[in-house]
Design an enzyme around this catalytic site. Structure first.
Site, short mmCIF file in Angstrom:
data_model
loop_
_atom_site.label_atom_id
_atom_site.label_comp_id
_atom_site.label_asym_id
_atom_site.label_seq_id
_atom_site.Cartn_x
_atom_site.Cartn_y
_atom_site.Cartn_z
N HIS A 167 -0.75 7.22 -7.14
CA HIS A 167 -1.73 7.50 -6.09
C HIS A 167 -1.42 6.77 -4.77
CE1 HIS A 167 -4.93 4.30 -7.54
NE2 HIS A 167 -3.74 3.79 -7.50
N GLU A 168 -2.07 7.20 -3.72
CA GLU A 168 -1.82 6.70 -2.35
C GLU A 168 -0.35 6.85 -1.96
OE1 GLU A 168 -4.16 6.13 -0.43
OE2 GLU A 168 -5.86 5.69 -1.72
N GLY A 169 0.25 7.97 -2.32
CA GLY A 169 1.68 8.19 -2.05
C GLY A 169 2.49 7.72 -3.24
#
Lengths: 594, 594
Positions: free
Chosen positions: B440-442
């Protein structure tokens, strides 16, 4: 959401390994396999892989999601199991490699390894019942009296009963010398058994009416430690007056495993009521020796499980990457999103998986072939040489597919992105399954000490010399076939580096510095396994150039071999330096520093 | 079976980092933190860590085992959550770092990072609701009108409502330019929203009466791609005539995540009935820019989660290894079994975990400190330099704790042996939790391209020069303090190697060869992160020699720093060669080769 076209294992790879790389047909020249041919091999593998895809794979997710229940003192396994077990028995899996004298087909281990890998990839828990039963039957076949064979082995090999291996005890774990289960002789040919075992897979279920636990115990008065351990056959139910009655083997609890959830792992109590009867297998106090004679096979089977679990997940992520559209490639402006396999970083994750998965199978096929030659080779020299290589490579064949396979399984999740983090897709369950393979049949840390402390040091270094010769032949073949010369040189340098590092560590060991020899055994295993897989990839690349395979397979073999040698074999100098260094950070660390 | 004395994080490490390594008290000289002191820092951290250990940790396993239920169109979260959320609000976690003007305590990020890490280690799902609400509130605080602040931010910061970040759509995944959720202007100050979002954490629950979804959508007629995305506040319920009515935000489904199981991840539908109202935050078409201004903070928080999850598992395995007795040490004959921490291979697994865990926290503390100085530093130069370093190190602070932390989590299981493979012990759940942080978050692959393609290349290489200066200062300090000179030289060589490799890759990029620059971005990240953590360990080793800490902590810091530099930093030359090489196996691989 299972991807229904998942092939489990690439059939073309299996053919390539069997008939181009290893020349399985040449095994048929050996007396033991004279009745076999490419046709019988293919028939066996084809029937197994069809069953694996059509019947076994669809049962995998239900068995993962509905694990066994422990109710009323009994284990209730998944309702699909009895039928699946019967089908696997009918396919000949129990006795494929056993001789005709005990009802088997005497199939080479090489062929059976390939076939059973499909079953493990489809549903490793369901196949686990077969694997355990084969192991138990084989122990009795090898070491038991005719009476025990008649009483137990025939029922195991027929599929009527199943078997288990009952080694571990709660207080002893991997330290088998500390087991305390006791066996008291009686005048009636059996022993009275008392003790507790833990992590006993398949020791209760709803598949067959009886279960035979091949159990390590100490006869009263036996020597302490590993020299006082004997092997017993302890059935769940014993025969009395023509019917089966309880043999005082109780399920004390079920362990909630995080994977292999179709196969119950149990805590057992023997002799709670003082009436648990066990039959001695072979001579007293030889239990560990017997078990360890089966250990090569058991460890290779763990390796096959590791391979199979990484393979099915690799294909799941490969099919997802071909299908899923997202984003644009380097420098692409606008236009429709592309399949994510177009992204270099996704291909990196797929190629790494492929290199691990296929390198594992090549190694497992190679050691299975050594196992066949070690047992049935035409000359003493051939047999001894194959045994040397088999013993040396077994710890690698156990750990590489498990440890690197776990990395591959994590990459399969990563390829699926956020979807990989859900139980709607399968990769997460394969990662859970895989973790066991780094633990059972000797943790990977124990394997690293076995490799460096025993296997490479055996017989004055003969095993490592034999391996160096094998790798040397591969390099010569690769040069002749026209493989890139930098790959050949890289492997040549690597084997020299590993050889001289091993020499130095051996000298420390001979000088009595066990810690100096074994302190970096993990790094040694990393280095050694990386070299061995590099050898397998160079060998596949060399063979592929003239093999009857597609251009795509040739290109893929070329790419994976280059990836492994240039990315991984390139790590060997640093790993060798670490093994030889006096880097002692964790060796000298005290408990209070953590 | 949770080990009840698990400290989550080593308090002594936190003190050492705050007051010896980073001199947190010096931040109080900045105007923004003038009201703070060591006492207020310690009070905040102490109150949080006490709550984390006493109240939050006991709720972790129940929340993992009883995940939210989706019934009657609503999500039913664990019943312990409302009370826990209220307690976390009372502890000031929502507004700790926010200014007094919005009701906050203006605590340095450095101090809040340390405090919140305890909450994440105790129960990352429960804390997740806080983290999401802070993020949503902060977006409105930074970019919203006074009216929106009054309507939404005040309720988020007071704990009355919670927030979410609604970015991802099913068809777009990480490719935010492809989102299609639409926003149609009305004459009444709001937009009518229509679209689907997926993986929206905390978008329904039983904790508070309302939820504000900070959502990316396209205003009708907006430019294509990333330049046409706007940010909206879309509440689950809107206020009408003084009461809350449905705002046509529907839960379409719940995703069955394999970890973070206390925090529901949902598929949302906006505007199924044509009546979903959203309020534009800031200017139109600036949505991605706003989100990315919050991204450093969000990514560092993912890093803190990665650290916390690895830390709690490290302590679980450490306590197990001290307690569990099994086997004998090298050369020991007979006698009682020893604690497994006496085995060198177990200490290897513990020291590797420790090096990863504590190296992660040191890095996260360092970047949090840069964040504080970047925002509130005394001079433009100071602020700009801190911002350079913060931007450069953010992808490392996000990925290192997640990716290496996952390795640490697997080792924690391995230390527990077969017991680690069961859900009776906690390490397996921490491994599941950790995997999300690589996604998550890239994803970590995206971070590697951000690091190499943007961050190190920014401003003519100024960020890397600034980092080289920082590392140079650390080396000088370490030499002066009397650290082993080979450690100092190793780091000196490593930074030179990374610098020249970066130069070569930058030249390829400038020559238009994006693939030649970025093809090995993953290996670049591996190399860069390994260097950065080596820097952190050398710094800790240098500081420890004169710090007011125990001899055991000094010895442990010495051992871990040597382990990291001699084992890991030693890999850098090979990784640099790989980045510079033309190794193109996966770059040129075609889809049909897999």
């Amino acid at each position: 959401m299972a991807i229904e076209s998942n092939p489990l294992i690439d059939d073309g790879l299996v053919d390539f390994l069997l008939y181009s790389v290893l020349d399985a047909e040449s095994l048929c020249k050996l007396d033991a396999y004279a009745q076999h041919s490419k046709e019988t091999f293919d028939l066996y593998i084809d029937s197994i892989r069809r069953f694996a895809r059509q019947d076994l794979l669809p049962s995998y997710k239900p068995m993962d999601q509905e694990p066994p229940q422990f109710r009323d003192g009994r284990i209730h396994t998944h309702p699909a199991l009895p039928k699946l077990y019967e089908q696997m028995v009918e396919l000949g899996t129990l006795t494929a490699t056993r001789p005709e004298s005990v009802g088997g087909q005497q199939m080479p281990m090489l062929v059976h390894t390939m076939a059973s890998a499909y079953l493990m990839a489809a549903n490793l828990s369901a196949y686990g019942f077969i694997g355990l039963t084969v192991g138990a039957g084989h122990l009795i076949e090898a070491f038991g009296s005719d009476e025990l064979k008649e009483r137990f082995m025939t029922r195991l090999y027929s599929g009527e009963w199943t078997g288990t291996m009952a080694l571990t005890e709660p207080q002893a774990g991997s330290s088998l010398g500390d087991i305390t289960t006791s066996a008291t002789p009686t005048d009636d040919g059996y022993y009275l058994i008392k003790g507790s075992k833990i992590f006993i897979s398949g020791a209760d279920h709803g598949i067959t009416e009886n279960i035979v636990n091949l159990t390590l115990a100490r006869i009263d008065g036996a020597p302490e430690g590993t020299k006082g351990i004997s092997l017993f056959a302890i059935p769940k139910r014993r025969e009395e007056n023509g019917s089966l009655v309880s043999n005082d083997v109780t399920v004390a609890g079920m362990i909630h495993k995080i994977g292999w959830r179709g196969l119950p792992s149990l805590a057992l109590e023997f002799g709670d009521e003082g009436d648990c009867r066990g039959w001695l297998v072979g001579e007293p106090n030889q239990g560990l020796r017997f078990m360890f004679q089966m250990m090569n096979e058991a460890r290779i089977m763990v390796g096959v499980n590791g391979f199979a679990t990484a393979s099915v997940a690799y294909h799941e992520s490969r099919l997802y990457a071909l299908d899923r559209k997202q984003g644009r490639t380097f420098g692409q402006r606008g236009g429709e999103p592309v399949s994510i396999i177009q992204h270099a970083d996704v291909r990196r994750m797929l190629l790494r998986q492929k290199a691990i998965v296929e390198g594992s199978l090549a190694l497992l096929a190679t050691v299975s072939c050594y196992s066949d030659v070690a047992e049935h080779g035409g000359s003493t020299e051939e047999r001894e040489r194959a045994q040397l290589l088999l013993d040396l490579l077994t710890p690698v064949a156990k750990t590489f597919p498990a440890e690197w396979g776990f990395q591959a399984n994590a990459l399969a999740i990563q390829v699926l992105g956020g979807y990989g983090y859900t139980s709607e897709y399968l990769p997460e369950s394969y990662m859970r399954d895989q973790k066991l393979n780094t633990l059972h049949e000797g943790t990977n840390g124990i394997q690293s000490m076995d490799l460096l402390g025993r296997k490479v040091m055996a017989k004055g270094g003969a095993p490592l010399r034999a391996l160096a010769e094998e790798i040397g032949s591969t390099i010569a073949r690769a040069r002749e076939a026209g493989c890139d010369s930098d790959l050949c040189s890289a492997l040549e340098e690597a084997i020299a580096i590993v050889g001289s590092a091993t020499m130095e560590l051996a000298q420390r060991g001979m000088a009595g510095d066990a810690e100096g020899m074994l302190g970096h055994s993990w790094d040694y295993l990393d280095m050694f396994a990386t070299l061995v897989i590099g050898w397998q990839w160079l060998n596949m690349a060399a063979v592929s150039l003239s093999a009857p395979i597609s251009e795509a397979r040739k290109s893929a073999t070329d790419a994976a071999s280059k990836y492994w040698i240039r990315t991984e074999v390139a790590r060997i100098p640093q790993l060798a330096a670490l093994c030889r260094s006096n880097e002692d950070s964790y060796l000298r660390a005290e408990p209070g520093w953590f």
